[in-house]
Design a protein around this motif. Structure first.
Motif, PDB file in Angstrom:
ATOM      1  N   VAL A   1     -27.006  41.217   4.000  1.00  0.00           N
ATOM      2  CA  VAL A   1     -26.857  42.438   3.237  1.00  0.00           C
ATOM      3  C   VAL A   1     -27.039  43.605   4.193  1.00  0.00           C
ATOM      4  O   VAL A   1     -28.092  43.768   4.794  1.00  0.00           O
ATOM      5  CB  VAL A   1     -27.900  42.513   2.097  1.00  0.00           C
ATOM      6  CG1 VAL A   1     -27.838  43.836   1.384  1.00  0.00           C
ATOM      7  CG2 VAL A   1     -27.697  41.363   1.127  1.00  0.00           C
ATOM      8  N   GLY A   2     -25.976  44.391   4.353  1.00  0.00           N
ATOM      9  CA  GLY A   2     -26.051  45.550   5.223  1.00  0.00           C
ATOM     10  C   GLY A   2     -26.548  46.786   4.510  1.00  0.00           C
ATOM     11  O   GLY A   2     -27.308  47.585   5.059  1.00  0.00           O
ATOM     12  N   GLU A   3     -26.122  46.954   3.288  1.00  0.00           N
ATOM     13  CA  GLU A   3     -26.512  48.122   2.497  1.00  0.00           C
ATOM     14  C   GLU A   3     -26.695  47.687   1.050  1.00  0.00           C
ATOM     15  O   GLU A   3     -25.845  46.999   0.484  1.00  0.00           O
ATOM     16  CB  GLU A   3     -25.418  49.194   2.589  1.00  0.00           C
ATOM     17  CG  GLU A   3     -25.788  50.496   1.964  1.00  0.00           C
ATOM     18  CD  GLU A   3     -24.698  51.550   2.184  1.00  0.00           C
ATOM     19  OE1 GLU A   3     -24.436  52.304   1.231  1.00  0.00           O
ATOM     20  OE2 GLU A   3     -24.123  51.591   3.279  1.00  0.00           O
ATOM     21  N   LEU A   4     -27.807  48.088   0.468  1.00  0.00           N
ATOM     22  CA  LEU A   4     -28.099  47.697  -0.908  1.00  0.00           C
ATOM     23  C   LEU A   4     -27.322  48.561  -1.901  1.00  0.00           C
ATOM     24  O   LEU A   4     -27.246  49.777  -1.736  1.00  0.00           O
ATOM     25  CB  LEU A   4     -29.592  47.829  -1.190  1.00  0.00           C
ATOM     26  CG  LEU A   4     -30.501  46.899  -0.403  1.00  0.00           C
ATOM     27  CD1 LEU A   4     -31.959  47.278  -0.621  1.00  0.00           C
ATOM     28  CD2 LEU A   4     -30.262  45.463  -0.809  1.00  0.00           C
ATOM     29  N   PRO A   5     -26.757  47.944  -2.938  1.00  0.00           N
ATOM     30  CA  PRO A   5     -26.100  48.726  -3.990  1.00  0.00           C
ATOM     31  C   PRO A   5     -27.140  49.528  -4.777  1.00  0.00           C
ATOM     32  O   PRO A   5     -28.338  49.257  -4.713  1.00  0.00           O
ATOM     33  CB  PRO A   5     -25.468  47.671  -4.893  1.00  0.00           C
ATOM     34  CG  PRO A   5     -25.641  46.360  -4.228  1.00  0.00           C
ATOM     35  CD  PRO A   5     -26.650  46.524  -3.150  1.00  0.00           C
ATOM     36  N   GLU A   6     -26.663  50.502  -5.537  1.00  0.00           N
ATOM     37  CA  GLU A   6     -27.562  51.238  -6.429  1.00  0.00           C
ATOM     38  C   GLU A   6     -28.154  50.261  -7.441  1.00  0.00           C
ATOM     39  O   GLU A   6     -27.589  49.221  -7.726  1.00  0.00           O
ATOM     40  CB  GLU A   6     -26.781  52.331  -7.174  1.00  0.00           C
ATOM     41  CG  GLU A   6     -26.335  53.462  -6.290  1.00  0.00           C
ATOM     42  CD  GLU A   6     -25.632  54.543  -7.100  1.00  0.00           C
ATOM     43  OE1 GLU A   6     -26.054  54.797  -8.249  1.00  0.00           O
ATOM     44  OE2 GLU A   6     -24.679  55.111  -6.576  1.00  0.00           O
ATOM     45  N   ASN A   7     -29.282  50.620  -7.995  1.00  0.00           N
ATOM     46  CA  ASN A   7     -29.959  49.821  -9.023  1.00  0.00           C
ATOM     47  C   ASN A   7     -30.343  48.426  -8.526  1.00  0.00           C
ATOM     48  O   ASN A   7     -30.287  47.465  -9.276  1.00  0.00           O
ATOM     49  CB  ASN A   7     -29.095  49.708 -10.286  1.00  0.00           C
ATOM     50  CG  ASN A   7     -28.768  51.055 -10.861  1.00  0.00           C
ATOM     51  OD1 ASN A   7     -29.628  51.909 -10.961  1.00  0.00           O
ATOM     52  ND2 ASN A   7     -27.516  51.255 -11.229  1.00  0.00           N
ATOM     53  N   THR A   8     -30.714  48.337  -7.255  1.00  0.00           N
ATOM     54  CA  THR A   8     -31.090  47.057  -6.658  1.00  0.00           C
ATOM     55  C   THR A   8     -32.599  46.890  -6.648  1.00  0.00           C
ATOM     56  O   THR A   8     -33.338  47.834  -6.426  1.00  0.00           O
ATOM     57  CB  THR A   8     -30.581  46.982  -5.203  1.00  0.00           C
ATOM     58  OG1 THR A   8     -29.162  47.053  -5.210  1.00  0.00           O
ATOM     59  CG2 THR A   8     -31.009  45.700  -4.531  1.00  0.00           C
ATOM     60  N   GLU A   9     -33.020  45.675  -6.895  1.00  0.00           N
ATOM     61  CA  GLU A   9     -34.422  45.317  -6.729  1.00  0.00           C
ATOM     62  C   GLU A   9     -34.483  44.122  -5.776  1.00  0.00           C
ATOM     63  O   GLU A   9     -33.884  43.077  -6.038  1.00  0.00           O
ATOM     64  CB  GLU A   9     -35.047  44.940  -8.069  1.00  0.00           C
ATOM     65  CG  GLU A   9     -36.511  44.629  -7.961  1.00  0.00           C
ATOM     66  CD  GLU A   9     -37.147  44.320  -9.310  1.00  0.00           C
ATOM     67  OE1 GLU A   9     -38.306  43.888  -9.308  1.00  0.00           O
ATOM     68  OE2 GLU A   9     -36.488  44.504 -10.352  1.00  0.00           O
ATOM     69  N   VAL A  10     -35.164  44.290  -4.651  1.00  0.00           N
ATOM     70  CA  VAL A  10     -35.344  43.201  -3.703  1.00  0.00           C
ATOM     71  C   VAL A  10     -36.417  42.280  -4.251  1.00  0.00           C
ATOM     72  O   VAL A  10     -37.514  42.719  -4.585  1.00  0.00           O
ATOM     73  CB  VAL A  10     -35.724  43.737  -2.300  1.00  0.00           C
ATOM     74  CG1 VAL A  10     -36.011  42.591  -1.352  1.00  0.00           C
ATOM     75  CG2 VAL A  10     -34.607  44.619  -1.749  1.00  0.00           C
ATOM     76  N   LEU A  11     -36.095  40.989  -4.347  1.00  0.00           N
ATOM     77  CA  LEU A  11     -37.000  40.016  -4.942  1.00  0.00           C
ATOM     78  C   LEU A  11     -37.729  39.172  -3.907  1.00  0.00           C
ATOM     79  O   LEU A  11     -38.790  38.630  -4.196  1.00  0.00           O
ATOM     80  CB  LEU A  11     -36.230  39.091  -5.883  1.00  0.00           C
ATOM     81  CG  LEU A  11     -35.490  39.778  -7.026  1.00  0.00           C
ATOM     82  CD1 LEU A  11     -34.656  38.760  -7.785  1.00  0.00           C
ATOM     83  CD2 LEU A  11     -36.466  40.467  -7.952  1.00  0.00           C
ATOM     84  N   ALA A  12     -37.140  39.028  -2.715  1.00  0.00           N
ATOM     85  CA  ALA A  12     -37.766  38.197  -1.688  1.00  0.00           C
ATOM     86  C   ALA A  12     -37.318  38.649  -0.307  1.00  0.00           C
ATOM     87  O   ALA A  12     -36.179  39.086  -0.123  1.00  0.00           O
ATOM     88  CB  ALA A  12     -37.402  36.732  -1.895  1.00  0.00           C
ATOM     89  N   THR A  13     -38.237  38.569   0.644  1.00  0.00           N
ATOM     90  CA  THR A  13     -37.950  38.851   2.048  1.00  0.00           C
ATOM     91  C   THR A  13     -38.580  37.740   2.884  1.00  0.00           C
ATOM     92  O   THR A  13     -39.393  36.959   2.388  1.00  0.00           O
ATOM     93  CB  THR A  13     -38.541  40.204   2.498  1.00  0.00           C
ATOM     94  OG1 THR A  13     -39.963  40.128   2.432  1.00  0.00           O
ATOM     95  CG2 THR A  13     -38.063  41.350   1.637  1.00  0.00           C
ATOM     96  N   ASN A  14     -38.179  37.669   4.142  1.00  0.00           N
ATOM     97  CA  ASN A  14     -38.844  36.758   5.076  1.00  0.00           C
ATOM     98  C   ASN A  14     -38.632  37.291   6.495  1.00  0.00           C
ATOM     99  O   ASN A  14     -38.039  38.358   6.682  1.00  0.00           O
ATOM    100  CB  ASN A  14     -38.366  35.309   4.913  1.00  0.00           C
ATOM    101  CG  ASN A  14     -36.911  35.114   5.243  1.00  0.00           C
ATOM    102  OD1 ASN A  14     -36.274  35.922   5.927  1.00  0.00           O
ATOM    103  ND2 ASN A  14     -36.352  34.022   4.768  1.00  0.00           N
TER     104      ASN A  14
END
Length: 105
Positions: A1-14
């Motif tokens: 993912v280079g750029e997050l869309p509007e209304n995005t919620e990130v649920l997990a990272t690592n």
């Protein structure tokens, strides 16, 4: 993912990706995405690695054939892999949680 869309919620990272799982809303729909293939088990990925070994070398993912073989063996034997990869229930937990959230909202 280079750029997050509007209304995005990130649920997990690592350590590999700042966006490992996300959801976003567009019009009347909810979308969910992950940066891996939850439908694949380690054995599936080992088979795919074997099948695509030449491409993995020519594209620079691996520098030497020995690295591809080591990765194949690691996947086949499920050695030194995090439990969220080897435990299929954990591997697919984000999707289950999202579906549960949708049905309970």
């Amino acid at each position: 993912v280079g750029e997050l869309p509007e209304n995005t919620e990130v649920l997990a990272t690592n350590s590999h990706s700042k966006v490992q799982a996300m959801t976003f809303h567009y019009k009347k729909s909810n979308f969910f995405g992950v940066q891996y293939h939850p439908e694949f088990r380690c054995q599936d990925m080992a088979l795919i690695t074997s099948f695509l070994s030449d491409k993995l070398l020519t594209s620079g993912v691996f520098e030497k054939e020995e690295q591809v073989i080591d990765f194949y063996n690691q996947l086949s034997n499920m050695e030194e892999l995090p439990s969220e990869i080897t435990n299929y229930q954990l591997h697919s937990q984000e999707i289950k949680n999202w579906l549960d959230w949708l049905t309970n909202s």
